[in-house]
Every structure is written in C-alpha cells, then in structure tokens.
Design a protein around this motif. Sequence first.
Motif, PDB file in Angstrom:
ATOM      1  N   PHE A  38       0.823  -1.214   0.000  1.00 12.74           N
ATOM      2  CA  PHE A  38       0.000   0.000   0.000  1.00 12.74           C
ATOM      3  C   PHE A  38       0.854   1.259   0.000  1.00 12.74           C
ATOM      4  N   LEU A  39       1.912   1.284   0.815  1.00 10.11           N
ATOM      5  CA  LEU A  39       2.740   2.472   0.920  1.00 10.11           C
ATOM      6  C   LEU A  39       3.579   2.714  -0.331  1.00 10.11           C
ATOM      7  N   SER A  40       3.658   1.729  -1.198  1.00 12.47           N
ATOM      8  CA  SER A  40       4.383   1.876  -2.465  1.00 12.47           C
ATOM      9  C   SER A  40       3.453   2.151  -3.634  1.00 12.47           C
ATOM     10  N   SER A  41       2.158   2.196  -3.381  1.00 12.90           N
ATOM     11  CA  SER A  41       1.183   2.336  -4.457  1.00 12.90           C
ATOM     12  C   SER A  41       1.043   3.790  -4.893  1.00 12.90           C
ATOM     13  N   PRO A  42       0.688   4.032  -6.156  1.00 16.27           N
ATOM     14  CA  PRO A  42       0.435   5.412  -6.610  1.00 16.27           C
ATOM     15  C   PRO A  42      -0.663   6.104  -5.812  1.00 16.27           C
ATOM     16  N   GLU A  43      -1.644   5.331  -5.371  1.00 16.50           N
ATOM     17  CA  GLU A  43      -2.742   5.916  -4.593  1.00 16.50           C
ATOM     18  C   GLU A  43      -2.221   6.538  -3.298  1.00 16.50           C
ATOM     19  N   PHE A  44      -1.373   5.789  -2.579  1.00 11.63           N
ATOM     20  CA  PHE A  44      -0.839   6.345  -1.335  1.00 11.63           C
ATOM     21  C   PHE A  44       0.087   7.524  -1.616  1.00 11.63           C
ATOM     22  N   LEU A  45       0.891   7.442  -2.654  1.00 15.35           N
ATOM     23  CA  LEU A  45       1.803   8.541  -2.969  1.00 15.35           C
ATOM     24  C   LEU A  45       1.042   9.833  -3.214  1.00 15.35           C
ATOM     25  N   ARG A  46      -0.096   9.738  -3.885  1.00 21.92           N
ATOM     26  CA  ARG A  46      -0.909  10.933  -4.121  1.00 21.92           C
ATOM     27  C   ARG A  46      -1.428  11.505  -2.806  1.00 21.92           C
ATOM     28  N   LEU A  47      -1.915  10.620  -1.913  1.00 20.97           N
ATOM     29  CA  LEU A  47      -2.417  11.074  -0.622  1.00 20.97           C
ATOM     30  C   LEU A  47      -1.308  11.705   0.206  1.00 20.97           C
ATOM     31  N   HIS A  48      -0.152  11.085   0.196  1.00 21.57           N
ATOM     32  CA  HIS A  48       0.965  11.576   1.004  1.00 21.57           C
ATOM     33  C   HIS A  48       1.477  12.915   0.472  1.00 21.57           C
ATOM     34  N   CYS A  49       1.584  13.049  -0.838  1.00 22.42           N
ATOM     35  CA  CYS A  49       2.039  14.314  -1.420  1.00 22.42           C
ATOM     36  C   CYS A  49       1.070  15.439  -1.106  1.00 22.42           C
ATOM     37  N   TYR A  50      -0.223  15.152  -1.177  1.00 25.82           N
ATOM     38  CA  TYR A  50      -1.232  16.167  -0.864  1.00 25.82           C
ATOM     39  C   TYR A  50      -1.070  16.654   0.571  1.00 25.82           C
ATOM     40  N   SER A  51      -0.770  15.732   1.485  1.00 21.72           N
ATOM     41  CA  SER A  51      -0.577  16.108   2.880  1.00 21.72           C
ATOM     42  C   SER A  51       0.711  16.895   3.073  1.00 21.72           C
ATOM     43  N   MET A  52       1.781  16.495   2.401  1.00 21.80           N
ATOM     44  CA  MET A  52       3.079  17.152   2.576  1.00 21.80           C
ATOM     45  C   MET A  52       3.095  18.561   1.982  1.00 21.80           C
ATOM     46  N   ARG A  53       2.222  18.838   1.005  1.00 23.16           N
ATOM     47  CA  ARG A  53       2.200  20.178   0.398  1.00 23.16           C
ATOM     48  C   ARG A  53       1.813  21.253   1.403  1.00 23.16           C
ATOM     49  N   THR A  54       1.095  20.878   2.441  1.00 23.38           N
ATOM     50  CA  THR A  54       0.710  21.831   3.481  1.00 23.38           C
ATOM     51  C   THR A  54       1.517  21.631   4.757  1.00 23.38           C
ATOM     52  N   SER A  55       2.617  20.907   4.655  1.00 25.53           N
ATOM     53  CA  SER A  55       3.432  20.619   5.832  1.00 25.53           C
ATOM     54  C   SER A  55       4.121  21.879   6.341  1.00 25.53           C
ATOM     55  N   VAL A  56       4.244  21.981   7.668  1.00 26.54           N
ATOM     56  CA  VAL A  56       4.961  23.105   8.267  1.00 26.54           C
ATOM     57  C   VAL A  56       6.461  22.976   8.012  1.00 26.54           C
ATOM     58  N   ASP A  57       6.943  21.751   8.008  1.00 23.29           N
ATOM     59  CA  ASP A  57       8.378  21.508   7.922  1.00 23.29           C
ATOM     60  C   ASP A  57       8.838  21.456   6.470  1.00 23.29           C
ATOM     61  N   GLN A  58       8.885  22.626   5.833  1.00 23.34           N
ATOM     62  CA  GLN A  58       9.452  22.694   4.496  1.00 23.34           C
ATOM     63  C   GLN A  58      10.972  22.838   4.606  1.00 23.34           C
ATOM     64  N   LYS A  59      11.654  22.501   3.529  1.00 21.26           N
ATOM     65  CA  LYS A  59      13.112  22.462   3.531  1.00 21.26           C
ATOM     66  C   LYS A  59      13.674  23.476   2.551  1.00 21.26           C
ATOM     67  N   ILE A  60      14.887  23.899   2.829  1.00 23.22           N
ATOM     68  CA  ILE A  60      15.643  24.711   1.889  1.00 23.22           C
ATOM     69  C   ILE A  60      16.969  23.999   1.648  1.00 23.22           C
ATOM     70  N   ILE A  61      17.291  23.760   0.394  1.00 28.20           N
ATOM     71  CA  ILE A  61      18.526  23.082   0.029  1.00 28.20           C
ATOM     72  C   ILE A  61      19.427  24.070  -0.689  1.00 28.20           C
ATOM     73  N   THR A  62      20.681  24.094  -0.309  1.00 27.36           N
ATOM     74  CA  THR A  62      21.633  25.026  -0.881  1.00 27.36           C
ATOM     75  C   THR A  62      22.858  24.266  -1.362  1.00 27.36           C
ATOM     76  N   ALA A  63      23.335  24.641  -2.530  1.00 26.71           N
ATOM     77  CA  ALA A  63      24.571  24.083  -3.079  1.00 26.71           C
ATOM     78  C   ALA A  63      25.630  25.162  -3.056  1.00 26.71           C
ATOM     79  N   GLY A  64      26.702  24.913  -2.336  1.00 25.01           N
ATOM     80  CA  GLY A  64      27.781  25.887  -2.216  1.00 25.01           C
ATOM     81  C   GLY A  64      29.057  25.377  -2.847  1.00 25.01           C
ATOM     82  N   PRO A  65      30.149  26.050  -2.584  1.00 24.63           N
ATOM     83  CA  PRO A  65      31.425  25.638  -3.202  1.00 24.63           C
ATOM     84  C   PRO A  65      31.889  24.257  -2.775  1.00 24.63           C
ATOM     85  N   ARG A  66      31.549  23.854  -1.531  1.00 23.36           N
ATOM     86  CA  ARG A  66      32.113  22.605  -1.018  1.00 23.36           C
ATOM     87  C   ARG A  66      31.086  21.548  -0.641  1.00 23.36           C
TER      88      ARG A  66
END
Length: 355
Positions: A38-66
């Motif tokens: 179930f957790l690998s199914s497209p159905e669950f992925l859609r549900l999980h993505c919908y929930s994560m779009r409103t998540s408080v814990d968003q991330k910022i990724i940065t690429a630097g020199p090192r």
Amino acid sequence: MADLPDLPFLVVLYVILPRLPPKVVTQCKVVCKQWLSFLSSPEFLRLHCYSMRTSVDQKIITAGPRSCIVRSLDCESPNFNLPTNVHIPFNCQPYNLLFISSLDGMLCVCLKKTCELAVWNPLTRVYRKLSNSNGQGFYDLEYDSLGICIDSSYDYIIVHIKRIHSILTIWIYSMRQNSWSTIRCLEDTVYLGHTSTWSPGTLCGNSLYFTVCQGCRSGNETLLRFDVDSRMFSVIGFPNVCGQRVLGNLVNIRDQLHLILHSGFYNLHVELWKLQTETWMKVFVYPHAVHKPVSLVSTIKYVNATGNCIEVDLMSGAVGQIDLSMNEITGFSNLPLYESLSTVIYYETIVSPDL
C-alpha cells in the motif's frame, strides 16, 4: 481507565499514514507485506504528497562551493537552522548544481558543466537524467526556462522553454513515458528575442505561469499561462501600475495565483495582486514605504502553513515574512546562506523519479 477502541484499519491507511513524515513512512514499509504494497502504491503517494504540500516543515537546500546542505524552514522546530549534508549522486561538484524548480519532493536540476537536466529526490537519493542523444534535456543557463507540474492522469511533466537564435521551442517531458515531445509554439515574437527574460514556472491549479519581461522599460511585462492538460499557452496581461518600473514575483497562496509587485529600492512600495478569472485584482497596498529585510533580487518565495508569504534573500540569508492578515513585512530570522550558489525550497516526499 477504559481501553481505547481500536482504530478502523482504513482510517490508519487513508488518514493517519498519509500524514506521517516521509522517513517514518519508509520505516512503516517493513511492518508487513500489506503495508509495503500500500505504501508503495500510486494511490498512497498521491495522498501523502497532498498532505506534505501543506506541511509546516518545508526544507531549503543550498549548493555551495564545497557541500550541499538541507535545513528546515520551520522556525519553531528544534532543527531550524541545523544543517544536514546531502549526498550528491551526480558526478559533479556542488557548485556545478543549479536548482531550477521543485514539486512533490523532486528537484529539477541542471548540471552546469554539461548542461544536462535531471530530476532528483534528495531524501530517497534517486535521480533520473532527462538528456538524450537527440539533444533534448540540455539547459541553457542564460536563455532557457523551466517548470514542473502534474497533469490529471498524475503524470509528472517538465515544461522546458528553449530559445536558440530567436527560435522558440517548447519541449514537454513525460516522466511516465520517459520521452520528450514538442508542442505548438507561441506566435508573438516578443517572447523570442534574447532581450526577453523568462521566470521559472509557478504551479497553481492545473496551470504553470511564467512572467516574461521584454527589455528594461515598464509596460513590457507579460504573464503566460500553460494549461497542463490541454498543453496550450495563453497570454494574460500584467496589472496596470502607473507606468513605473516594477519587479513582479509570482507566488501560489492557497491555490490562487498572486503577484507581489515591488518598486523603489531602500524604501519600497509593495502591492499584492490576485488573479481571478484572468483579471488582476489588487488585494492591498502596504500602507507606507517599508525597509524590507530582503532585497528585490536574488530572492525566492514560498507560502508557509499559515498562508503567509516567506521571502528568502539568497545574497544575505535574511528571511522576511509578508503577513497577509496584518499587511506587514517583518524579518524574523536569518539563514547562513552566504556560501550558497544555488537554492530551492521544497518539501520532502518518498516520490521517486524512477517511477
């Protein structure tokens, strides 16, 4: 104390599990074969993505020199400002990564040394290169633009705007089919020249929006909308702002497209506009000139869980918040981004680019 009744199994599957953080979901896959399926199914992925779009814990990724570093943007989290090094799966140095766009935990990146495009999930460490021997999937850092979206069949789509010698080509990449195709180009030559500047695509509803600015004079700004399902572009005008030179930044607020207009430099005039049925409506004007904690340029924007717009200045690392309820701009934190060469904000999911 009476025993609590057992939760219905469907409630666990369809209500609780989609709200779990991605790393916890990965751990839940070892519970049993039924959960793994179930957790690998497209159905669950859609549900999980919908929930994560409103998540408080968003991330910022940065690429630097090192190094390539991920931080949390949840100011109340104990992990706020705590950097985590990310393994780069590509055969390149961090400073050769350009983050262009993101959706559902996947980052669309350009490998600057070879100009190859790739889609990468930093959490799962899975990536897919989009370039091929036909010359498709290569990104020009100066003239190209790009957006990532998802259509009604839940196929992830890359829209690649490419200009070569004043010839505009619109390439569409389907992640499900792992193939490129072209669509009918825009006929207006104003979008073709090398003096026109395209913004990255901003996803809102079933459309990607691009701002196009021709030259440096006011009145030459245009908004283009790409309908994800019909694969067609349409032209939407810019708000009429008294002939002054402004900078406009698109942002999706509660599934409605907004445009933040700035004019001035140290003392800024700031307006917020909302697009309703192809007509711009002014939401409000900030009541007085403000000294904003972030600059007009080199800034990325996103909307936090409370619906306020957050601006992160890539030059100084300053973070400012546009409080939509109080009509205020406030600075509330600082991120050490002084070594950042490329940055994007995203939310983590377990969606894999190789699906």
